[in-house]
Design an enzyme around this catalytic site. Sequence first.
Site, PDB file in Angstrom:
ATOM      1  N   MET A  33       0.839  -1.187   0.000  1.00 14.75           N
ATOM      2  CA  MET A  33       0.000   0.000   0.000  1.00 14.75           C
ATOM      3  C   MET A  33       0.879   1.244   0.000  1.00 14.75           C
ATOM      4  SD  MET A  33      -2.933  -1.337  -0.225  1.00 14.75           S
ATOM      5  CE  MET A  33      -3.631  -2.949  -0.007  1.00 14.75           C
ATOM      6  N   CYS A  34       0.380   2.329   0.503  1.00 10.94           N
ATOM      7  CA  CYS A  34       1.082   3.610   0.412  1.00 10.94           C
ATOM      8  C   CYS A  34       0.837   4.422   1.677  1.00 10.94           C
ATOM      9  CB  CYS A  34       0.589   4.401  -0.804  1.00 10.94           C
ATOM     10  SG  CYS A  34       0.578   3.454  -2.353  1.00 10.94           S
TER      11      CYS A  34
END
Length: 276
Positions: free
Chosen positions: A1-2
Site C-alpha cells: 500500500m502507500c
Amino acid sequence: MCRWIAYSGSPVNLEDLLYKPERSLVMQSKYSRLGVETINGDGFGVGWYSTVPRPGLFHSTDPAWNDRNLRELAALAWSGRVFAHIRASTGTAVQQTNCHPFRHDRWLWMHNGLINDFLKLKRDLTLAVDPALFPLIQGSTDSELFFYLALTLGLEKDPPGAVARAVGLIENIGRQHGVEFPLQMTVAVTDGETTWAFRYSSEGRSRSLFRSTDISALRALHPTHELLQGLSGDARLVVSEPLGDLEGAWQEVPEASYLVVHGAQAEVAPFAPIPV
C-alpha cells in the site's frame, strides 16, 4: 500500500512538512508503523499550489528517503496546500506516470489501497471512463483509473457524490466478476481550495487515516514545539499515519466516513457507495 499527507493552511516550507516531523512522511517511506508494508520505496510524488490555479507536480521513481532532488526542491518551496504520497506498488509498474498525486486541470488526487483483482476488472472499468477523458490517462494504476471514473461521474461538481458513485461502480463490476471485496481505499482529493478525504473499504476494515486537531489548542499544550508555532490557526493535516507522538495532536477519521477541510473548518460525514 502507500502513505500520504494532505496539508492546508498558511504557506509552509516543504522541507519542514516532509522531513522535520518526528515521524515524517520521508521517514515513513522507510519505516512505516501502520501501513501494510513497512517500506514504501516504489517512488513518490508531491503536488502543491502557488499563484496559479493549476498545481505543480514532482514525481520520482526513487525512494523518497534517497532522492536528492526532493530535498533540494523541498528546502526552497513554500505552499499553503500540499499533497504528498509515498508508494508501495500493488502490482503495477514502478514508473513516474504511476506515482501519485494525479492531476487533472486544478484537481489533485491520491489513493492508498487497491482495487482487488484489478486485472480482472480493468477492461470493464476502463470502458466506463468518459471517452473525452480517456486519452488523458497516462499510467497503468488502479488509482489513476479510479480518479478518472470519479471525474467521469461528476467530481468537479460534487466530489463526495462522485466518489460514492465511482465506489459503487467499482463494487458492482467487481462483484459481477466474483470479487467479494472489490475496493480498499483512503483517498484525498482537492481543487486547491477545499480538500476531501475518504476512508472506506468493501470489507469494512479500511487502512488508517488521521486528521490533526486544532492547531491553536495544540500550541497551548506544547508551547515549545517549533513546527506548531510556525503554523496558522487554520492549518490542517490529513495523514495516513501520525507524523509524531505529540499528545492530543491526532484524531482518527472513522471507518466509512469522509472529511471536508475548508479553511479552519473540518467536518466529518458518513460515506457510503452509490449504486451506478
